[in-house]
Design a protein around this motif. Structure first.
Motif, short mmCIF file in Angstrom:
data_model
loop_
_atom_site.label_atom_id
_atom_site.label_comp_id
_atom_site.label_asym_id
_atom_site.label_seq_id
_atom_site.Cartn_x
_atom_site.Cartn_y
_atom_site.Cartn_z
N MET A 1 -16.45 91.55 34.25
CA MET A 1 -17.76 92.31 34.30
C MET A 1 -18.97 91.51 33.22
O MET A 1 -20.01 91.85 33.30
CB MET A 1 -17.70 93.87 33.86
N ASP A 2 -18.18 90.60 32.42
CA ASP A 2 -19.14 89.94 31.41
C ASP A 2 -18.59 88.44 31.51
O ASP A 2 -18.45 87.99 30.45
CB ASP A 2 -18.96 90.51 30.36
N LEU A 3 -18.46 87.75 32.60
CA LEU A 3 -18.00 86.59 32.87
C LEU A 3 -18.59 85.44 31.82
O LEU A 3 -17.98 84.53 31.34
CB LEU A 3 -17.96 86.21 34.16
N ASP A 4 -19.98 85.76 31.93
CA ASP A 4 -20.81 84.58 31.22
C ASP A 4 -20.31 84.37 29.70
O ASP A 4 -20.48 83.44 28.81
CB ASP A 4 -22.33 84.58 31.21
N ARG A 5 -19.90 85.42 29.04
CA ARG A 5 -19.36 85.82 27.62
C ARG A 5 -17.85 85.69 27.38
O ARG A 5 -17.54 85.34 26.53
CB ARG A 5 -20.07 87.02 27.39
N TYR A 6 -17.30 86.08 28.41
CA TYR A 6 -15.81 86.35 28.05
C TYR A 6 -14.94 85.41 29.09
O TYR A 6 -13.70 85.68 29.21
CB TYR A 6 -15.43 87.63 28.14
N TRP A 7 -15.63 84.35 29.85
CA TRP A 7 -14.87 83.41 30.85
C TRP A 7 -13.34 83.18 30.11
O TRP A 7 -12.47 83.11 30.81
CB TRP A 7 -15.60 82.58 31.22
N SER A 8 -13.53 82.94 28.90
CA SER A 8 -12.18 82.14 28.17
C SER A 8 -11.21 83.17 28.06
O SER A 8 -10.05 82.63 27.94
CB SER A 8 -12.83 81.73 26.77
N LYS A 9 -11.33 84.14 28.40
CA LYS A 9 -10.20 85.36 28.28
C LYS A 9 -9.03 84.84 29.52
O LYS A 9 -7.92 85.32 29.44
CB LYS A 9 -10.51 86.80 28.50
N PHE A 10 -9.64 84.52 30.52
CA PHE A 10 -9.00 84.19 31.69
C PHE A 10 -7.93 82.80 31.26
O PHE A 10 -7.21 82.58 32.02
CB PHE A 10 -9.88 83.86 33.17
N LEU A 11 -8.42 82.23 30.38
CA LEU A 11 -7.56 81.00 29.90
C LEU A 11 -6.75 81.16 28.70
O LEU A 11 -5.89 80.55 28.45
CB LEU A 11 -8.39 79.80 29.46
N THR A 12 -6.93 82.38 28.01
CA THR A 12 -6.15 82.69 26.70
C THR A 12 -5.45 83.90 26.96
O THR A 12 -4.32 83.97 27.43
CB THR A 12 -7.19 82.48 25.51
N ASP A 13 -6.12 84.94 26.38
CA ASP A 13 -5.44 86.32 26.21
C ASP A 13 -4.84 86.89 27.46
O ASP A 13 -3.78 87.45 27.71
CB ASP A 13 -6.53 87.28 25.78
#
Length: 152
Positions: free
Chosen positions: A117-129
């Motif tokens: 829902m906030d991809l521009d800010r939290y895209w990295s979560k799909f690579l980390t957490d």
């Protein structure tokens, strides 16, 4: 020992190794992040720190930061230690492993929805957490002992 018992024994050894790897990874990742957060290293700074994307440190409550990262780091450090303890005897830690599996599945799915829902800010979560917790949940699901092994 029949073929089914050999397969269960192999799964238990693989599970123990998997838990050790995840325990060590948890400590190797979260101890330095926790320490870096505590000493306010420029690497994690909100304003352009090159490792800022690894943590969610700009969560705020009103005008104050909610201090989410150090709490999560502390939890994951303790979880890493307990994964190492459970690796010694997974059958004796079935309840902890079930909790870990279900908690990480719920956490990963919720985080994926929130990040999407906030991809521009939290895209990295799909690579980390997100993959970190979902792979742990899946690994425990696939490698946990059958009810027959756990009972006998």
């Amino acid at each position: 020992m029949d073929v089914q018992d050999q397969e269960q024994d192999r799964k238990l050894r693989t599970l123990a190794t998997f838990l050790r790897v995840y325990g060590v990874l948890s400590l190797a990742i979260f101890v330095p992040l926790f320490l870096g957060f505590l000493v306010r290293t420029p690497l994690l700074a909100e304003a352009g720190g090159p490792l800022n994307w690894t943590i969610w440190n700009d969560v705020s409550s009103g005008h104050e930061h909610a201090h989410v990262p150090p709490m999560l780091f502390a939890i994951y450090i303790v979880w890493g230690v307990f994964l190492l303890v459970a690796a010694r005897n997974p059958l004796a830690h079935r309840s902890f492993l079930s909790f870990t599996m279900w908690a990480d599945l719920a956490h990963g799915l919720l985080m994926a929805g929130q990040a999407a829902m906030d991809l521009d800010r939290y895209w990295s979560k799909f690579l980390t957490d997100i993959p970190f917790v979902l792979i742990l949940a899946l690994g425990i699901f696939l490698l946990r002992p059958s009810r027959r092994t756990a009972a006998g």
